[in-house]
Design a protein around this motif. Sequence first.
Motif, PDB file in Angstrom:
ATOM      1  N   MET A  11       3.473   3.302   2.647  1.00  0.00           N
ATOM      2  CA  MET A  11       3.744   2.487   3.821  1.00  0.00           C
ATOM      3  C   MET A  11       3.677   3.299   5.112  1.00  0.00           C
ATOM      4  O   MET A  11       3.967   4.488   5.138  1.00  0.00           O
ATOM      5  CB  MET A  11       5.144   1.858   3.708  1.00  0.00           C
ATOM      6  N   ASP A  12       3.344   2.615   6.181  1.00  0.00           N
ATOM      7  CA  ASP A  12       3.338   3.174   7.531  1.00  0.00           C
ATOM      8  C   ASP A  12       4.729   2.957   8.134  1.00  0.00           C
ATOM      9  O   ASP A  12       5.113   1.811   8.408  1.00  0.00           O
ATOM     10  CB  ASP A  12       2.266   2.467   8.368  1.00  0.00           C
ATOM     11  N   PRO A  13       5.505   4.021   8.370  1.00  0.00           N
ATOM     12  CA  PRO A  13       6.876   3.822   8.862  1.00  0.00           C
ATOM     13  C   PRO A  13       6.951   3.342  10.304  1.00  0.00           C
ATOM     14  O   PRO A  13       8.032   2.996  10.785  1.00  0.00           O
ATOM     15  CB  PRO A  13       7.494   5.221   8.714  1.00  0.00           C
ATOM     16  N   GLY A  51       5.833   0.585  11.272  1.00  0.00           N
ATOM     17  CA  GLY A  51       6.068  -0.846  11.250  1.00  0.00           C
ATOM     18  C   GLY A  51       6.287  -1.411   9.874  1.00  0.00           C
ATOM     19  O   GLY A  51       6.501  -2.611   9.709  1.00  0.00           O
ATOM     20  N   GLY A  52       6.224  -0.539   8.849  1.00  0.00           N
ATOM     21  CA  GLY A  52       6.424  -0.993   7.488  1.00  0.00           C
ATOM     22  C   GLY A  52       5.198  -1.605   6.854  1.00  0.00           C
ATOM     23  O   GLY A  52       5.291  -2.228   5.786  1.00  0.00           O
ATOM     24  N   ASP A  53       4.027  -1.446   7.485  1.00  0.00           N
ATOM     25  CA  ASP A  53       2.799  -2.015   6.935  1.00  0.00           C
ATOM     26  C   ASP A  53       2.264  -1.146   5.795  1.00  0.00           C
ATOM     27  O   ASP A  53       2.483   0.063   5.759  1.00  0.00           O
ATOM     28  CB  ASP A  53       1.734  -2.125   8.023  1.00  0.00           C
ATOM     29  N   VAL A  54       1.523  -1.786   4.890  1.00  0.00           N
ATOM     30  CA  VAL A  54       0.915  -1.071   3.770  1.00  0.00           C
ATOM     31  C   VAL A  54      -0.312  -0.300   4.261  1.00  0.00           C
ATOM     32  O   VAL A  54      -1.183  -0.863   4.924  1.00  0.00           O
ATOM     33  CB  VAL A  54       0.503  -2.039   2.647  1.00  0.00           C
ATOM     34  N   ILE A  55      -0.350   0.999   3.953  1.00  0.00           N
ATOM     35  CA  ILE A  55      -1.511   1.818   4.299  1.00  0.00           C
ATOM     36  C   ILE A  55      -2.565   1.707   3.210  1.00  0.00           C
ATOM     37  O   ILE A  55      -3.742   1.473   3.464  1.00  0.00           O
ATOM     38  CB  ILE A  55      -1.116   3.300   4.454  1.00  0.00           C
ATOM     39  N   ALA A  56      -2.125   1.901   1.956  1.00  0.00           N
ATOM     40  CA  ALA A  56      -3.057   1.903   0.826  1.00  0.00           C
ATOM     41  C   ALA A  56      -2.277   1.754  -0.464  1.00  0.00           C
ATOM     42  O   ALA A  56      -1.052   1.960  -0.506  1.00  0.00           O
ATOM     43  CB  ALA A  56      -3.855   3.207   0.799  1.00  0.00           C
ATOM     44  N   LYS A  57      -2.985   1.401  -1.506  1.00  0.00           N
ATOM     45  CA  LYS A  57      -2.415   1.397  -2.847  1.00  0.00           C
ATOM     46  C   LYS A  57      -2.870   2.668  -3.561  1.00  0.00           C
ATOM     47  O   LYS A  57      -4.069   2.967  -3.595  1.00  0.00           O
ATOM     48  CB  LYS A  57      -2.840   0.151  -3.616  1.00  0.00           C
ATOM     49  N   VAL A  58      -1.909   3.390  -4.109  1.00  0.00           N
ATOM     50  CA  VAL A  58      -2.155   4.708  -4.696  1.00  0.00           C
ATOM     51  C   VAL A  58      -1.848   4.651  -6.189  1.00  0.00           C
ATOM     52  O   VAL A  58      -0.917   3.960  -6.619  1.00  0.00           O
ATOM     53  CB  VAL A  58      -1.275   5.770  -4.001  1.00  0.00           C
ATOM     54  N   ALA A  59      -2.638   5.373  -6.978  1.00  0.00           N
ATOM     55  CA  ALA A  59      -2.434   5.392  -8.430  1.00  0.00           C
ATOM     56  C   ALA A  59      -1.015   5.852  -8.772  1.00  0.00           C
ATOM     57  O   ALA A  59      -0.540   6.867  -8.255  1.00  0.00           O
ATOM     58  CB  ALA A  59      -3.450   6.311  -9.088  1.00  0.00           C
ATOM     59  N   ALA A  60      -0.360   5.111  -9.641  1.00  0.00           N
ATOM     60  CA  ALA A  60       1.013   5.421 -10.056  1.00  0.00           C
ATOM     61  C   ALA A  60       0.979   6.148 -11.395  1.00  0.00           C
ATOM     62  O   ALA A  60       0.993   5.531 -12.466  1.00  0.00           O
ATOM     63  CB  ALA A  60       1.838   4.147 -10.149  1.00  0.00           C
ATOM     64  N   ASP A 106      -0.773  12.746   7.690  1.00  0.00           N
ATOM     65  CA  ASP A 106       0.669  12.986   7.601  1.00  0.00           C
ATOM     66  C   ASP A 106       1.440  12.194   8.645  1.00  0.00           C
ATOM     67  O   ASP A 106       2.587  11.790   8.410  1.00  0.00           O
ATOM     68  CB  ASP A 106       0.965  14.484   7.747  1.00  0.00           C
ATOM     69  N   SER A 107       0.836  11.938   9.799  1.00  0.00           N
ATOM     70  CA  SER A 107       1.486  11.101  10.810  1.00  0.00           C
ATOM     71  C   SER A 107       1.555   9.650  10.346  1.00  0.00           C
ATOM     72  O   SER A 107       2.583   8.982  10.494  1.00  0.00           O
ATOM     73  CB  SER A 107       0.723  11.176  12.141  1.00  0.00           C
ATOM     74  N   LEU A 108       0.471   9.177   9.792  1.00  0.00           N
ATOM     75  CA  LEU A 108       0.406   7.789   9.327  1.00  0.00           C
ATOM     76  C   LEU A 108       1.322   7.556   8.140  1.00  0.00           C
ATOM     77  O   LEU A 108       2.014   6.540   8.055  1.00  0.00           O
ATOM     78  CB  LEU A 108      -1.044   7.451   8.961  1.00  0.00           C
ATOM     79  N   ASP A 109       1.370   8.510   7.229  1.00  0.00           N
ATOM     80  CA  ASP A 109       2.100   8.365   5.973  1.00  0.00           C
ATOM     81  C   ASP A 109       3.587   8.697   6.117  1.00  0.00           C
ATOM     82  O   ASP A 109       4.433   8.097   5.454  1.00  0.00           O
ATOM     83  CB  ASP A 109       1.478   9.316   4.932  1.00  0.00           C
ATOM     84  N   GLY A 110       3.906   9.670   6.993  1.00  0.00           N
ATOM     85  CA  GLY A 110       5.279  10.157   7.061  1.00  0.00           C
ATOM     86  C   GLY A 110       5.947  10.061   8.413  1.00  0.00           C
ATOM     87  O   GLY A 110       7.098  10.485   8.560  1.00  0.00           O
ATOM     88  N   GLY A 111       5.253   9.532   9.418  1.00  0.00           N
ATOM     89  CA  GLY A 111       5.864   9.405  10.734  1.00  0.00           C
ATOM     90  C   GLY A 111       5.968  10.705  11.497  1.00  0.00           C
ATOM     91  O   GLY A 111       6.722  10.807  12.470  1.00  0.00           O
ATOM     92  N   LYS A 112       5.210  11.722  11.092  1.00  0.00           N
ATOM     93  CA  LYS A 112       5.276  13.024  11.755  1.00  0.00           C
ATOM     94  C   LYS A 112       4.444  13.026  13.038  1.00  0.00           C
ATOM     95  O   LYS A 112       3.419  12.353  13.118  1.00  0.00           O
ATOM     96  CB  LYS A 112       4.782  14.112  10.795  1.00  0.00           C
TER      97      LYS A 112
END
Length: 502
Positions: free
Chosen positions: A42-44, A46-55, A107-113
């Motif tokens: 998720m993009d912190p 706004g809480g939007d989905v960035i991508a679906k990642v293999a679990a 890292d900015s998109l994924d973690g808010g850095k």
Amino acid sequence: MAETQCNGSSGKQFKLPEIKFTKLFINGEFMDAISGKTFETMDPRGGDVIAKVAAGDKDDVDLAVKAARDAFDHGKWPRMSGFDRRKIMMKFADLIEENLEELAALDSLDGGKLLTLGKAIDIPEAANTLRYYAGAADKIHGETLKMSRAMHGYTLREPIGVAGIIIPWNFPTTMFFVKVSPALAAGCTMVIKPAEQTPLSALYYAHLAKLAGIPDGVINVVTGFGSTAGAAIASHMDIDMVAFTGSTEVGRLVMEAAAKSNLKPVSLELGGKSPLIIFDDADVDMAVDLARLAIFFNKGEICVAGSRVYVQEGIYDEFVKKSAEKAKSWVVGDPFDPSVQQGPQVDKKQFEKVLKYIEHGKSEGATLLTGGKSCGEKGYYIEPTIFTDVEDDMLIAQDEIFGPVMSLMKFKTVEEAIERANKTRYGLAAGIVTKDLNLANRVSRSIRAGIIWVNCYFAFDRDCPFGGYKMSGFGRDNGLHALDKYLQIKSVVTPLYDSPWL
């Protein structure tokens, strides 16, 4: 009460990175999880989905360990000369720098850095960390032993084998290379699990590793959750050691799993509740700026955050006043905006945890000096928060909050400061602000923590060992000491010609 500049999601348009890698990386190939399951990152902002990642889960870890085991037992990497490993690691570092913009944006998109800091610090320092350990790869030597009997002895320092590496979400790039770089230099192979909150850059680094010429099976990345993929790594019988950075609670689980499986050694860099001690002779303006940086940098999501600030009574009132004033200039908002100093907390869970601790502070009787609430219309943004009148036994002074929450406390004597600073189950870092060198030396020797910063904070360096005392863990990252956990010592003894053993 000071008014924080809170921009939230600024609405400005930034070119976001293309998401290229979302699958597991095993034996040199990207692949789906065996189960076919994915999870959303998720993009912190706004809480939007960035991508679906293999679990990935246990079955995928088994597959990755098999690849790493084969690469270690039969592959080129452990048998390659240190000089040749160095050349490949240097190429890997060059590729990181060539893709700096995209990696920082991930890292900015994924973690808010903050993007500006990612481009200036995190990504370049990752490349330089690789180069540092590349330089050590051909300098790993044993020693000749002067034995008391008629024997000839020497030691070999050999790679320990397959390393399990579990990294946190607050510094996804930095922690990847703090662990991976010495492991590569030592000749190990590895299975890496990035945090489920920030998996994207780790997968990109796996791609670059292959481009650099690191053989298949040496670096494997299994994305997934701690309770499944992480637990499988910690308990796996074919993993020879585990290096973990994260919370003390999860570190205990990692250690238990390692002990119950093949008794593998572990290196744990865990939580902290670091004190910053400011004495009467300090420059107050400098001390205020240092204290603000020590807790609000990276939105407080840093294990060594100076969350307990002890100020001597002679300058306490002035310090409190100036701290409140300085809070007005601290800008919270979109991490892609170069004017912003603090982005969003990494996810909704962490956002809610920090706000809950702020409520604990209020209910326990601490005085809210500034901040104390969320900001912005959407996203996981929290105002930089300062409490005064904090007692040492309050939750906000005892627990690792991992957010932008400062506890301000007054002290009288040096002895009191030392005693209160040590009154914690953690021992990761500490800061001292004084112009008196003798005082700095005395307090540095008295604080039970793995690193002490005098008149500075966050003074990390790849050549300076870093790790904890007490429940902040054991083992050291950075410096040549970091190689030790990826190596084991073998002694070789032979009799001399005229030895009675013949």
